[in-house]
Design a protein around this motif. Structure first.
Motif, PDB file in Angstrom:
ATOM      1  N   VAL A   1       0.852  -1.186   0.000  1.00 11.20           N
ATOM      2  CA  VAL A   1       0.000   0.000   0.000  1.00 11.20           C
ATOM      3  C   VAL A   1       0.891   1.239   0.000  1.00 11.20           C
ATOM      4  O   VAL A   1       2.098   1.165   0.236  1.00 11.20           O
ATOM      5  CB  VAL A   1      -0.940   0.030   1.221  1.00 11.20           C
ATOM      6  CG1 VAL A   1      -1.887  -1.154   1.190  1.00 11.20           C
ATOM      7  CG2 VAL A   1      -0.145   0.045   2.524  1.00 11.20           C
ATOM      8  N   LYS A   2       0.277   2.392  -0.252  1.00  9.35           N
ATOM      9  CA  LYS A   2       1.017   3.655  -0.202  1.00  9.35           C
ATOM     10  C   LYS A   2       1.540   3.890   1.214  1.00  9.35           C
ATOM     11  O   LYS A   2       0.897   3.490   2.193  1.00  9.35           O
ATOM     12  CB  LYS A   2       0.111   4.801  -0.641  1.00  9.35           C
ATOM     13  CG  LYS A   2      -0.348   4.695  -2.087  1.00  9.35           C
ATOM     14  CD  LYS A   2      -1.288   5.825  -2.470  1.00  9.35           C
ATOM     15  CE  LYS A   2      -1.768   5.674  -3.903  1.00  9.35           C
ATOM     16  NZ  LYS A   2      -2.711   6.736  -4.313  1.00  9.35           N
TER      17      LYS A   2
ATOM     18  N   TYR B   1      -0.800   5.220   4.059  1.00  5.49           N
ATOM     19  CA  TYR B   1      -2.069   4.548   4.343  1.00  5.49           C
ATOM     20  C   TYR B   1      -2.081   3.978   5.766  1.00  5.49           C
ATOM     21  O   TYR B   1      -1.046   3.572   6.308  1.00  5.49           O
ATOM     22  CB  TYR B   1      -2.317   3.425   3.334  1.00  5.49           C
ATOM     23  CG  TYR B   1      -3.024   3.890   2.075  1.00  5.49           C
ATOM     24  CD1 TYR B   1      -2.852   5.176   1.586  1.00  5.49           C
ATOM     25  CD2 TYR B   1      -3.858   3.040   1.362  1.00  5.49           C
ATOM     26  CE1 TYR B   1      -3.491   5.606   0.438  1.00  5.49           C
ATOM     27  CE2 TYR B   1      -4.505   3.456   0.208  1.00  5.49           C
ATOM     28  CZ  TYR B   1      -4.315   4.743  -0.242  1.00  5.49           C
ATOM     29  OH  TYR B   1      -4.941   5.176  -1.373  1.00  5.49           O
TER      30      TYR B   1
ATOM     31  N   HIS C   1      -4.180   1.208   8.375  1.00  7.77           N
ATOM     32  CA  HIS C   1      -5.062   0.035   8.344  1.00  7.77           C
ATOM     33  C   HIS C   1      -6.301   0.254   9.197  1.00  7.77           C
ATOM     34  O   HIS C   1      -6.229   0.776  10.316  1.00  7.77           O
ATOM     35  CB  HIS C   1      -4.318  -1.211   8.838  1.00  7.77           C
ATOM     36  CG  HIS C   1      -5.106  -2.467   8.653  1.00  7.77           C
ATOM     37  ND1 HIS C   1      -5.139  -3.165   7.472  1.00  7.77           N
ATOM     38  CD2 HIS C   1      -5.922  -3.147   9.502  1.00  7.77           C
ATOM     39  CE1 HIS C   1      -5.918  -4.216   7.588  1.00  7.77           C
ATOM     40  NE2 HIS C   1      -6.404  -4.236   8.815  1.00  7.77           N
TER      41      HIS C   1
ATOM     42  N   CYS D   1      -6.456  -1.034   4.170  1.00 11.06           N
ATOM     43  CA  CYS D   1      -5.726   0.193   4.457  1.00 11.06           C
ATOM     44  C   CYS D   1      -6.402   1.335   3.714  1.00 11.06           C
ATOM     45  O   CYS D   1      -6.806   1.187   2.559  1.00 11.06           O
ATOM     46  CB  CYS D   1      -4.268   0.072   4.024  1.00 11.06           C
ATOM     47  SG  CYS D   1      -3.242  -0.901   5.154  1.00 11.06           S
ATOM     48  N   SER D   2      -6.506   2.468   4.378  1.00  9.58           N
ATOM     49  CA  SER D   2      -7.146   3.639   3.784  1.00  9.58           C
ATOM     50  C   SER D   2      -6.250   4.854   3.979  1.00  9.58           C
ATOM     51  O   SER D   2      -5.479   4.917   4.941  1.00  9.58           O
ATOM     52  CB  SER D   2      -8.515   3.892   4.422  1.00  9.58           C
ATOM     53  OG  SER D   2      -9.038   5.146   4.036  1.00  9.58           O
ATOM     54  N   GLN D   3      -6.350   5.819   3.093  1.00  9.93           N
ATOM     55  CA  GLN D   3      -5.547   7.020   3.208  1.00  9.93           C
ATOM     56  C   GLN D   3      -6.068   7.966   4.260  1.00  9.93           C
ATOM     57  O   GLN D   3      -5.372   8.896   4.661  1.00  9.93           O
ATOM     58  CB  GLN D   3      -5.478   7.734   1.863  1.00  9.93           C
ATOM     59  CG  GLN D   3      -6.791   8.317   1.391  1.00  9.93           C
ATOM     60  CD  GLN D   3      -6.683   8.914   0.012  1.00  9.93           C
ATOM     61  OE1 GLN D   3      -6.847   8.229  -0.977  1.00  9.93           O
ATOM     62  NE2 GLN D   3      -6.401  10.198  -0.048  1.00  9.93           N
TER      63      GLN D   3
END
Length: 440
Positions: free
Chosen positions: A344-345, A348, A350, A357-359
């Protein structure tokens, strides 16, 4: 064409040449496209201009139910080809004012490095003919190479004053419409057994991807028909931002993303120079059906060869042994999330509720999950813990609720669970994975 509505606007892409004569009406820009909203069926949609996404520029619109084929004349006329200038201009894009109106042309020109990238790939792949679809500067660049023939398909009629019918046609890539006679283009497509053709398309980034994909398939069919070939793919380089990858893969799942970052000379953000440049470089990439192992990127421009992936990649793209790939796409160095079990970036976070995972930390989980692809059934709109198909399977086979992987309980994602084959059957075709429930 865009509308500020929550109900997603869908489009029916059809080959204008293959359609029945009275199937679609036409506006001055060729056959129109049938649009309809997600809550509707195509029969309830409307026909509108394919080229102008702003109705102020082309206000043609007619409801599907009002179209009767014999009531409104379909345009079948072909424009006269303009007389070419006697001036032999090696590259008029160097002085012509770019048509940068994003609702229509969005005309941005490749810089010298990008032009050299395409020339390098043509040499590596032994390409003899290139169709420059919306890429005028590339066409004039390739004209200098005696080993490569190029044909420009573009919506800018000014190029008709510099180029003959043997290498230019006024063209709408959104509906595969030729405004001039297309016989010269068909003659260009006629190939010897040892000749190879490449399509390079640089559409406006606001274009509907399903329309461009349909046009590319139409050109492939035309090439195969002219050369009496069976179903044979044509090499494609589709220039588009990396963040549109999911849309492109939905329409052409055989396309992969190359790490090369393309810059434009007249765009202040899609470049690696200037005060407005993005911190991680241009987001513009090349999507291609050519195996990435065949493409060569220059190490002097910030690329390296990954022995494990067997392909060139960006220097900041670190190989992940867990994923078995160099996963970064946006110019950053991705990190592997052990819980998601994917890269993931780096910024990000979790979310245990979304199992993703989200920004954004503290986001709206319900909204976020409604846009996710379930790792179990492959359908969009929910995550694995809310998968109704899996709940039925668990009840049918009397399986206990697991706290880790929902299938086996181990610490990995359901995507890589070795036991998922007992319950789900996966098949792959041209990069697209289809998941179905095993009958037991």
């Amino acid at each position: 064409m865009t509308e500020n509505i929550k109900d997603k606007l869908l489009v029916v892409a059809e080959d204008a040449d293959a359609a029945a004569p009275d199937q679609h009406p036409s506006c001055p820009h060729g056959p129109t496209v049938l649009f309809y909203r997600q809550s509707q069926t195509p029969i309830d949609g409307f026909f509108a201009c394919s080229a102008h996404r702003n109705p102020k520029l082309c206000d043609f619109r007619i409801n599907r139910l009002d179209w009767r084929g014999n009531q409104i004349k379909r345009r079948t006329d072909v424009l006269d080809y303009p007389k070419a200038s006697d001036i032999d201009d090696p590259d008029p894009t160097s002085h012509l004012e770019a048509l940068s109106q994003d609702d229509v042309h969005a005309q941005y020109f490749f810089d010298e490095s990008a032009l050299q990238f395409f020339a390098d790939q043509c040499q590596t792949l032994q390409i003899n003919k290139v169709i420059c679809m919306g890429a005028p500067r590339l066409h004039f660049h390739l004209r200098r190479d005696k080993n490569i023939a190029s044909f420009l398909l573009d919506f800018d009629d000014r190029f008709g004053s510099y180029l003959s019918p043997e290498e230019f046609c006024l063209y709408n890539m959104c509906n595969n419409h030729f405004f001039y006679k297309r016989q010269p283009f068909e003659a260009f497509l006629k190939c010897d057994n040892n000749e190879r053709v490449l399509i390079v398309t640089d559409p406006p980034f606001g274009c509907r991807t399903e329309l461009i994909a349909h046009t590319l398939r139409s050109l492939r069919r035309l090439h195969n028909r002219i050369n009496c070939l069976p179903v044979t793919p044509l090499a494609v380089f589709w220039v588009y931002p990396y963040y549109m990858a999911n849309y492109i893969r939905q329409d052409m799942p055989e396309l992969q993303i190359c790490d090369y970052k393309l810059n434009y000379t007249n765009h202040n953000r899609y470049t690696n120079v200037g005060a407005s440049r993005r911190c991680h470089g241009s987001p513009v990439r090349v999507f291609t059906n050519v195996p990435l192992q065949l493409l060569k990127l220059r190490t002097s421009e910030g690329y390296k060869y990954c022995e494990k992936c067997n392909r060139f990649t960006a220097v900041e793209n670190v190989h992940c042994d867990r994923c078995g790939n160099c996963c970064a796409q946006n110019g950053q160095t991705y990190r592997h999330c052990a819980i998601c079990d994917l890269c993931v970036k780096p910024n990000y976070v979790h979310c245990p509720s979304c199992r993703r995972c989200s920004q954004v930390e503290g986001h709206n989980c319900k909204l976020y999950q409604s846009k996710q692809l379930c790792w179990l059934c492959g359908h969009r709109g929910h995550v694995e813990s809310r998968c109704q198909i899996w709940l039925k399977l668990r009840h049918k086979h009397r399986l206990q609720q697991q706290h880790g992987c929902l299938i086996c309980g181990q610490k990995h994602s359901e995507r890589k669970c070795k036991m998922r084959g007992r319950y789900f059957k996966e098949s792959q075709f041209m990069g697209l994975t289809t998941i179905s429930v095993r009958k037991r």
